[in-house]
Design a protein around this motif. Structure first.
Motif, PDB file in Angstrom:
ATOM      1  N   VAL A  57      -6.365   7.124   0.655  1.00 32.20           N
ATOM      2  CA  VAL A  57      -7.155   8.019  -0.195  1.00 32.20           C
ATOM      3  C   VAL A  57      -8.471   7.306  -0.460  1.00 32.20           C
ATOM      4  O   VAL A  57      -8.494   6.246  -1.078  1.00 32.20           O
ATOM      5  CB  VAL A  57      -6.411   8.351  -1.510  1.00 32.20           C
ATOM      6  N   ASN A  58      -9.560   7.868   0.057  1.00 30.89           N
ATOM      7  CA  ASN A  58     -10.878   7.245  -0.071  1.00 30.89           C
ATOM      8  C   ASN A  58     -11.422   7.352  -1.491  1.00 30.89           C
ATOM      9  O   ASN A  58     -11.952   6.393  -2.029  1.00 30.89           O
ATOM     10  CB  ASN A  58     -11.887   7.899   0.877  1.00 30.89           C
ATOM     11  N   ASP A  59     -11.332   8.566  -2.039  1.00 27.62           N
ATOM     12  CA  ASP A  59     -11.861   8.839  -3.379  1.00 27.62           C
ATOM     13  C   ASP A  59     -11.196  10.111  -3.881  1.00 27.62           C
ATOM     14  O   ASP A  59     -10.151  10.492  -3.362  1.00 27.62           O
ATOM     15  CB  ASP A  59     -13.400   8.922  -3.362  1.00 27.62           C
ATOM     16  N   GLY A  60     -11.786  10.779  -4.840  1.00 26.83           N
ATOM     17  CA  GLY A  60     -11.154  11.947  -5.447  1.00 26.83           C
ATOM     18  C   GLY A  60     -11.192  13.220  -4.640  1.00 26.83           C
ATOM     19  O   GLY A  60     -10.578  14.213  -5.022  1.00 26.83           O
ATOM     20  N   LEU A  63      -9.544  11.993   2.008  1.00 27.83           N
ATOM     21  CA  LEU A  63      -8.417  11.149   2.407  1.00 27.83           C
ATOM     22  C   LEU A  63      -8.419  10.997   3.923  1.00 27.83           C
ATOM     23  O   LEU A  63      -9.148  11.683   4.631  1.00 27.83           O
ATOM     24  CB  LEU A  63      -7.098  11.723   1.893  1.00 27.83           C
ATOM     25  N   ARG A  64      -7.595  10.066   4.414  1.00 30.05           N
ATOM     26  CA  ARG A  64      -7.512   9.819   5.849  1.00 30.05           C
ATOM     27  C   ARG A  64      -6.064   9.974   6.316  1.00 30.05           C
ATOM     28  O   ARG A  64      -5.137   9.527   5.655  1.00 30.05           O
ATOM     29  CB  ARG A  64      -8.013   8.424   6.193  1.00 30.05           C
ATOM     30  N   CYS A  65      -5.934  10.599   7.491  1.00 35.38           N
ATOM     31  CA  CYS A  65      -4.625  10.806   8.104  1.00 35.38           C
ATOM     32  C   CYS A  65      -4.329   9.668   9.083  1.00 35.38           C
ATOM     33  O   CYS A  65      -5.245   8.998   9.568  1.00 35.38           O
ATOM     34  CB  CYS A  65      -4.597  12.121   8.874  1.00 35.38           C
ATOM     35  N   LYS A  66      -3.062   9.503   9.393  1.00 34.00           N
ATOM     36  CA  LYS A  66      -2.619   8.449  10.306  1.00 34.00           C
ATOM     37  C   LYS A  66      -3.327   8.529  11.655  1.00 34.00           C
ATOM     38  O   LYS A  66      -3.632   7.510  12.265  1.00 34.00           O
ATOM     39  CB  LYS A  66      -1.100   8.554  10.497  1.00 34.00           C
ATOM     40  N   ASP A  67      -3.627   9.746  12.128  1.00 35.22           N
ATOM     41  CA  ASP A  67      -4.292   9.910  13.429  1.00 35.22           C
ATOM     42  C   ASP A  67      -5.800   9.668  13.359  1.00 35.22           C
ATOM     43  O   ASP A  67      -6.507   9.843  14.340  1.00 35.22           O
ATOM     44  CB  ASP A  67      -4.003  11.293  14.017  1.00 35.22           C
ATOM     45  N   GLY A  68      -6.306   9.260  12.181  1.00 36.22           N
ATOM     46  CA  GLY A  68      -7.729   8.968  12.025  1.00 36.22           C
ATOM     47  C   GLY A  68      -8.552  10.107  11.455  1.00 36.22           C
ATOM     48  O   GLY A  68      -9.720   9.922  11.105  1.00 36.22           O
ATOM     49  N   THR A  69      -7.980  11.295  11.371  1.00 34.05           N
ATOM     50  CA  THR A  69      -8.700  12.447  10.821  1.00 34.05           C
ATOM     51  C   THR A  69      -9.079  12.178   9.371  1.00 34.05           C
ATOM     52  O   THR A  69      -8.256  11.750   8.575  1.00 34.05           O
ATOM     53  CB  THR A  69      -7.833  13.722  10.896  1.00 34.05           C
ATOM     54  N   ARG A  70     -10.344  12.415   9.061  1.00 35.73           N
ATOM     55  CA  ARG A  70     -10.810  12.324   7.678  1.00 35.73           C
ATOM     56  C   ARG A  70     -10.849  13.736   7.119  1.00 35.73           C
ATOM     57  O   ARG A  70     -11.437  14.625   7.715  1.00 35.73           O
ATOM     58  CB  ARG A  70     -12.191  11.677   7.620  1.00 35.73           C
ATOM     59  N   GLN A 110       2.338  10.613   2.076  1.00 37.74           N
ATOM     60  CA  GLN A 110       3.103  11.843   2.305  1.00 37.74           C
ATOM     61  C   GLN A 110       2.566  12.536   3.548  1.00 37.74           C
ATOM     62  O   GLN A 110       1.440  12.297   3.969  1.00 37.74           O
ATOM     63  CB  GLN A 110       2.964  12.800   1.121  1.00 37.74           C
ATOM     64  N   THR A 111       3.362  13.421   4.098  1.00 38.71           N
ATOM     65  CA  THR A 111       2.882  14.298   5.156  1.00 38.71           C
ATOM     66  C   THR A 111       2.544  15.617   4.493  1.00 38.71           C
ATOM     67  O   THR A 111       3.417  16.292   3.953  1.00 38.71           O
ATOM     68  CB  THR A 111       3.951  14.503   6.248  1.00 38.71           C
ATOM     69  N   ILE A 112       1.264  15.931   4.487  1.00 37.89           N
ATOM     70  CA  ILE A 112       0.794  17.152   3.847  1.00 37.89           C
ATOM     71  C   ILE A 112       0.399  18.159   4.926  1.00 37.89           C
ATOM     72  O   ILE A 112       0.129  17.800   6.066  1.00 37.89           O
ATOM     73  CB  ILE A 112      -0.381  16.886   2.878  1.00 37.89           C
ATOM     74  N   SER A 113       0.377  19.417   4.540  1.00 41.55           N
ATOM     75  CA  SER A 113      -0.028  20.505   5.420  1.00 41.55           C
ATOM     76  C   SER A 113      -1.422  20.941   4.997  1.00 41.55           C
ATOM     77  O   SER A 113      -1.678  21.110   3.805  1.00 41.55           O
ATOM     78  CB  SER A 113       0.961  21.666   5.275  1.00 41.55           C
ATOM     79  N   CYS A 114      -2.310  21.101   5.971  1.00 44.99           N
ATOM     80  CA  CYS A 114      -3.687  21.479   5.647  1.00 44.99           C
ATOM     81  C   CYS A 114      -4.146  22.668   6.479  1.00 44.99           C
ATOM     82  O   CYS A 114      -3.708  22.852   7.611  1.00 44.99           O
ATOM     83  CB  CYS A 114      -4.636  20.307   5.898  1.00 44.99           C
ATOM     84  N   VAL A 117     -10.951  24.535   6.971  1.00 53.17           N
ATOM     85  CA  VAL A 117     -11.906  25.555   6.557  1.00 53.17           C
ATOM     86  C   VAL A 117     -13.244  25.333   7.255  1.00 53.17           C
ATOM     87  O   VAL A 117     -13.963  26.272   7.540  1.00 53.17           O
ATOM     88  CB  VAL A 117     -12.073  25.546   5.016  1.00 53.17           C
ATOM     89  N   GLY A 118     -13.583  24.083   7.531  1.00 50.41           N
ATOM     90  CA  GLY A 118     -14.852  23.776   8.180  1.00 50.41           C
ATOM     91  C   GLY A 118     -14.983  22.304   8.495  1.00 50.41           C
ATOM     92  O   GLY A 118     -13.995  21.593   8.644  1.00 50.41           O
ATOM     93  N   GLN A 119     -16.251  21.848   8.593  1.00 50.95           N
ATOM     94  CA  GLN A 119     -16.590  20.451   8.885  1.00 50.95           C
ATOM     95  C   GLN A 119     -17.660  19.991   7.911  1.00 50.95           C
ATOM     96  O   GLN A 119     -18.498  20.789   7.493  1.00 50.95           O
ATOM     97  CB  GLN A 119     -17.146  20.298  10.304  1.00 50.95           C
ATOM     98  N   SER A 120     -17.657  18.710   7.563  1.00 54.32           N
ATOM     99  CA  SER A 120     -18.686  18.143   6.701  1.00 54.32           C
ATOM    100  C   SER A 120     -18.800  16.647   6.980  1.00 54.32           C
ATOM    101  O   SER A 120     -17.854  15.906   6.718  1.00 54.32           O
ATOM    102  CB  SER A 120     -18.331  18.376   5.227  1.00 54.32           C
ATOM    103  N   TYR A 121     -19.937  16.224   7.535  1.00 49.55           N
ATOM    104  CA  TYR A 121     -20.179  14.804   7.789  1.00 49.55           C
ATOM    105  C   TYR A 121     -19.012  14.134   8.511  1.00 49.55           C
ATOM    106  O   TYR A 121     -18.436  13.169   8.029  1.00 49.55           O
ATOM    107  CB  TYR A 121     -20.493  14.060   6.485  1.00 49.55           C
ATOM    108  N   ASN A 122     -18.666  14.632   9.679  1.00 49.97           N
ATOM    109  CA  ASN A 122     -17.570  14.095  10.502  1.00 49.97           C
ATOM    110  C   ASN A 122     -16.219  14.110   9.795  1.00 49.97           C
ATOM    111  O   ASN A 122     -15.354  13.293  10.095  1.00 49.97           O
ATOM    112  CB  ASN A 122     -17.898  12.685  10.992  1.00 49.97           C
ATOM    113  N   ARG A 123     -16.065  15.013   8.847  1.00 54.84           N
ATOM    114  CA  ARG A 123     -14.779  15.202   8.179  1.00 54.84           C
ATOM    115  C   ARG A 123     -14.380  16.658   8.331  1.00 54.84           C
ATOM    116  O   ARG A 123     -15.228  17.537   8.360  1.00 54.84           O
ATOM    117  CB  ARG A 123     -14.882  14.880   6.675  1.00 54.84           C
ATOM    118  N   VAL A 124     -13.078  16.874   8.390  1.00 57.57           N
ATOM    119  CA  VAL A 124     -12.539  18.230   8.355  1.00 57.57           C
ATOM    120  C   VAL A 124     -12.512  18.641   6.891  1.00 57.57           C
ATOM    121  O   VAL A 124     -12.044  17.883   6.042  1.00 57.57           O
ATOM    122  CB  VAL A 124     -11.095  18.240   8.924  1.00 57.57           C
TER     123      VAL A 124
END
Length: 161
Positions: A57-60, A63-70, A110-114, A117-124
């Motif tokens: 968890v980067n901040d409020g 967060l980052r996923c195990k596969d590297g997805t931010r 945890q494994t969360i489901s997402c 909605v879009g993209q923002s600064y190389n983040r989903v």
């Protein structure tokens, strides 16, 4: 008598929706608001859904996923880690540390489901749910540690389920 008719219509609409049967023309005419409410609850397309094994968890609001997805939480505004707020962004009164702690409590390890909605600064940007089906974006706002970012909430509203 009117409440009996409304209750019958709601029951019929729920039954039809549960079994994916189309609503009759009469129910559509009598209870269009029921159909709109049911359509609003339809699940997003499978292509927009992904699982995230949360490793950090980067901040409020990130967060980052195990596969590297931010993942950036859609329509959620939290203070930056240095306790500042970027110009033009909503600025919660809660500290960055409290928002980060709350997101850790909800999602860390945890494994969360997402739903993307879009993209923002190389983040989903996404709306995410815990394994217990708690909408994380909504829970963060309701906790008081973050604010809803109205501009983005109008594009895809939070707290729908």
């Amino acid at each position: 008598m009117r409440s009996v008719a409304l209750a019958s219509g709601v029951a019929a609409a729920a039954f039809a929706t549960t079994f994916s049967w189309p609503l009759s023309d009469e129910l559509r005419r009598l209870f269009p608001q029921i159909e709109r409410m049911l359509e609003d609850q339809s699940p997003p397309a499978a292509a927009d859904r992904f699982l995230c094994d949360v490793t950090h968890v980067n901040d409020g609001d990130t967060l980052r996923c195990k596969d590297g997805t931010r993942v950036r939480l859609h329509a959620v505004a939290a203070r930056e880690a240095d306790e500042t707020c970027s110009p033009g962004h909503p600025c919660p009164t809660a500290t960055a540390a409290s928002a980060t702690a709350e997101l850790r409590r909800l999602a860390a390890n945890q494994t969360i489901s997402c739903e993307q909605v879009g993209q923002s600064y190389n983040r989903v940007t996404a709306i995410c749910w815990t394994p217990a089906l708690v909408e994380i974006n909504c829970a963060m706002i309701r906790s008081g540690t973050t604010l809803v970012w109205e501009k983005f909430d109008r594009q895809r509203a939070l707290c729908r389920s």
